[in-house]
Design a protein around this motif. Structure first.
Motif, mmCIF file in Angstrom:
data_model
loop_
_atom_site.group_PDB
_atom_site.id
_atom_site.type_symbol
_atom_site.label_atom_id
_atom_site.label_comp_id
_atom_site.label_asym_id
_atom_site.label_seq_id
_atom_site.Cartn_x
_atom_site.Cartn_y
_atom_site.Cartn_z
ATOM 1 N N GLU A 1 70.383 50.148 42.256
ATOM 2 C CA GLU A 1 69.279 49.811 41.374
ATOM 3 C C GLU A 1 68.623 48.485 41.756
ATOM 4 O O GLU A 1 67.430 48.294 41.530
ATOM 5 C CB GLU A 1 69.780 49.757 39.933
ATOM 6 C CG GLU A 1 70.290 51.109 39.422
ATOM 7 C CD GLU A 1 70.742 51.033 37.984
ATOM 8 O OE1 GLU A 1 70.556 49.964 37.353
ATOM 9 O OE2 GLU A 1 71.273 52.031 37.483
ATOM 10 N N ASP A 2 69.390 47.558 42.327
ATOM 11 C CA ASP A 2 68.856 46.231 42.636
ATOM 12 C C ASP A 2 69.048 45.814 44.084
ATOM 13 O O ASP A 2 68.525 44.792 44.496
ATOM 14 C CB ASP A 2 69.520 45.181 41.730
ATOM 15 C CG ASP A 2 69.423 45.554 40.273
ATOM 16 O OD1 ASP A 2 68.292 45.681 39.782
ATOM 17 O OD2 ASP A 2 70.469 45.731 39.627
ATOM 18 N N THR A 3 69.815 46.607 44.844
ATOM 19 C CA THR A 3 70.164 46.220 46.206
ATOM 20 C C THR A 3 70.049 47.418 47.136
ATOM 21 O O THR A 3 70.394 48.538 46.766
ATOM 22 C CB THR A 3 71.596 45.666 46.264
ATOM 23 O OG1 THR A 3 71.758 44.645 45.298
ATOM 24 C CG2 THR A 3 71.898 45.103 47.649
ATOM 25 N N SER A 4 69.569 47.171 48.353
ATOM 26 C CA SER A 4 69.520 48.204 49.392
ATOM 27 C C SER A 4 70.170 47.663 50.650
ATOM 28 O O SER A 4 69.887 46.536 51.063
ATOM 29 C CB SER A 4 68.074 48.616 49.685
ATOM 30 O OG SER A 4 67.454 49.155 48.541
ATOM 31 N N ASN A 5 71.034 48.462 51.255
ATOM 32 C CA ASN A 5 71.728 48.057 52.470
ATOM 33 C C ASN A 5 71.413 49.027 53.612
ATOM 34 O O ASN A 5 71.426 50.248 53.417
ATOM 35 C CB ASN A 5 73.242 48.029 52.258
ATOM 36 C CG ASN A 5 73.654 47.007 51.227
ATOM 37 O OD1 ASN A 5 73.059 45.947 51.120
ATOM 38 N ND2 ASN A 5 74.682 47.326 50.452
ATOM 39 N N LEU A 6 71.148 48.487 54.780
ATOM 40 C CA LEU A 6 70.992 49.279 55.994
ATOM 41 C C LEU A 6 72.247 49.101 56.831
ATOM 42 O O LEU A 6 72.676 47.972 57.103
ATOM 43 C CB LEU A 6 69.760 48.826 56.780
ATOM 44 C CG LEU A 6 69.586 49.447 58.179
ATOM 45 C CD1 LEU A 6 69.352 50.957 58.063
ATOM 46 C CD2 LEU A 6 68.453 48.774 58.942
ATOM 47 N N LEU A 7 72.841 50.219 57.254
ATOM 48 C CA LEU A 7 74.084 50.200 58.009
ATOM 49 C C LEU A 7 73.836 50.766 59.404
ATOM 50 O O LEU A 7 73.308 51.871 59.546
ATOM 51 C CB LEU A 7 75.158 51.036 57.306
ATOM 52 C CG LEU A 7 75.332 50.812 55.807
ATOM 53 C CD1 LEU A 7 76.366 51.782 55.245
ATOM 54 C CD2 LEU A 7 75.742 49.372 55.508
ATOM 55 N N VAL A 8 74.236 50.028 60.429
ATOM 56 C CA VAL A 8 74.125 50.481 61.820
ATOM 57 C C VAL A 8 75.441 50.165 62.515
ATOM 58 O O VAL A 8 75.895 49.018 62.504
ATOM 59 C CB VAL A 8 72.965 49.799 62.559
ATOM 60 C CG1 VAL A 8 72.887 50.281 63.996
ATOM 61 C CG2 VAL A 8 71.634 50.050 61.840
ATOM 62 N N GLY A 9 76.049 51.158 63.117
ATOM 63 C CA GLY A 9 77.335 50.903 63.767
ATOM 64 C C GLY A 9 77.879 52.133 64.452
ATOM 65 O O GLY A 9 77.126 52.982 64.940
ATOM 66 N N GLY A 10 79.203 52.233 64.484
ATOM 67 C CA GLY A 10 79.855 53.330 65.171
ATOM 68 C C GLY A 10 81.023 53.892 64.391
ATOM 69 O O GLY A 10 81.561 53.218 63.500
ATOM 70 N N ARG A 11 81.378 55.113 64.705
ATOM 71 C CA ARG A 11 82.531 55.774 64.092
ATOM 72 C C ARG A 11 83.513 56.162 65.186
ATOM 73 O O ARG A 11 83.145 56.776 66.193
ATOM 74 C CB ARG A 11 82.108 57.005 63.301
ATOM 75 C CG ARG A 11 83.269 57.880 62.805
ATOM 76 C CD ARG A 11 82.827 58.877 61.753
ATOM 77 N NE ARG A 11 82.402 58.180 60.532
ATOM 78 C CZ ARG A 11 82.033 58.830 59.424
ATOM 79 N NH1 ARG A 11 82.022 60.149 59.393
ATOM 80 N NH2 ARG A 11 81.677 58.139 58.359
ATOM 81 N N PHE A 12 84.788 55.822 64.971
ATOM 82 C CA PHE A 12 85.849 56.118 65.916
ATOM 83 C C PHE A 12 86.825 57.097 65.257
ATOM 84 O O PHE A 12 87.404 56.800 64.207
ATOM 85 C CB PHE A 12 86.592 54.845 66.322
ATOM 86 C CG PHE A 12 85.721 53.816 66.964
ATOM 87 C CD1 PHE A 12 85.567 53.768 68.343
ATOM 88 C CD2 PHE A 12 85.023 52.902 66.189
ATOM 89 C CE1 PHE A 12 84.746 52.798 68.928
ATOM 90 C CE2 PHE A 12 84.211 51.937 66.764
ATOM 91 C CZ PHE A 12 84.071 51.885 68.137
ATOM 92 N N HIS A 13 87.012 58.251 65.861
ATOM 93 C CA HIS A 13 87.945 59.251 65.349
ATOM 94 C C HIS A 13 89.327 59.041 65.969
ATOM 95 O O HIS A 13 89.449 58.643 67.127
ATOM 96 C CB HIS A 13 87.459 60.666 65.677
ATOM 97 C CG HIS A 13 86.209 61.034 64.947
ATOM 98 N ND1 HIS A 13 86.219 61.545 63.668
ATOM 99 C CD2 HIS A 13 84.906 60.976 65.315
ATOM 100 C CE1 HIS A 13 84.986 61.786 63.274
ATOM 101 N NE2 HIS A 13 84.150 61.436 64.249
ATOM 102 N N PHE A 14 90.347 59.274 65.183
ATOM 103 C CA PHE A 14 91.717 59.144 65.695
ATOM 104 C C PHE A 14 92.553 60.343 65.262
ATOM 105 O O PHE A 14 92.145 61.124 64.442
ATOM 106 C CB PHE A 14 92.351 57.838 65.215
ATOM 107 C CG PHE A 14 92.444 57.712 63.727
ATOM 108 C CD1 PHE A 14 93.552 58.193 63.034
ATOM 109 C CD2 PHE A 14 91.423 57.102 62.999
ATOM 110 C CE1 PHE A 14 93.637 58.066 61.646
ATOM 111 C CE2 PHE A 14 91.508 56.964 61.630
ATOM 112 C CZ PHE A 14 92.605 57.448 60.944
#
Length: 233
Positions: free
Chosen positions: A220-233
């Motif tokens: 409602e008051d905050t927006s986040n942009l996420l950029v990164g990677g995913r590692f499967h194990f």
């Protein structure tokens, strides 16, 4: 004579059934085939996410923030998974006479379940506990904000080839140390006390171990942009 006619009639009804009783292939030809069971999903619940986080706030006296995030998921049997994460960052504020920066740390830990809707489409539902703490610099004495809460809600995951998309709608509620006279900790400031958080995103799987992740978190008051990677194990 009547008994003979009755026996003949009964035999005429039973004999065709008996003649086909041992021929399962023939007797089943006219039946609609049963739906095949959902095969093993191509979606994994054993992974680690590492991401850069850029935050934007609706409050005009708070500048955009940035930080980093860490998340994980660990499958527990066939339909459950453990999930958690950490987010650390900072943002600047300008609320006269207080001008400075805020260091933030957020933790979450929860339990989820997933149900296969198709081979590579899962409906998820998860919930857990959250903790947020912050330290406001350039204020004497230093102000600290500490809050505990919970989150709960459904989600959806789907994958086709190398591309995976996901979305969650999580309701959260938390309470903690209120700071009288400091509106940047109020529900319309940096730390909303309750509301909905929507988290859409996508992952491009380079291989079965590593994928590139781009997503968002919209509250409602905050927006986040996420950029990164995913590692499967």
């Amino acid at each position: 004579m009547k008994k003979q006619l009755i026996c003949f009639a009964v035999a005429s009804l039973l004999l065709p059934g008996v003649s086909f009783a041992g021929d399962w292939h023939t007797s089943g030809k006219g039946l609609a085939p049963l739906a095949p069971p959902v095969q093993e999903s191509c979606l994994s619940y054993d992974f680690i996410d590492l991401e850069y986080v850029h935050s934007a706030y609706d409050a005009g006296y708070i500048d955009d923030g940035q930080g980093f995030g860490f998340g994980f998921s660990k499958s527990l049997g066939h339909n459950f998974f453990l999930t958690g994460g950490f987010n650390g960052g900072s943002f600047d504020y300008n609320w006269a006479p207080h001008i400075g920066s805020v260091d933030t740390r957020a933790f979450r830990l929860g339990l989820g379940t997933h149900v296969a809707l198709a081979k590579c489409v899962d409906l998820t539902f998860e919930g857990g506990a959250t903790h947020v703490d912050a330290e406001f610099q350039n204020i004497h004495p230093v102000v600290e904000y500490d809050s505990w809460g919970y989150y709960v809600g459904p989600g959806l995951r789907a994958r086709s080839g190398r591309l995976e998309v996901y979305a969650k709608a999580l309701y959260f509620d938390r309470s903690g140390d209120g700071i009288p006279g400091h509106p940047y900790t109020s529900p319309n400031g940096a730390f909303a006390g309750h509301g909905w958080l929507f988290t859409p995103g996508m992952i491009f799987h380079l291989n079965e171990v590593f994928g590139i992740k781009v997503g968002g978190e919209f509250g409602e008051d905050t927006s986040n942009l996420l950029v990164g990677g995913r590692f499967h194990f």
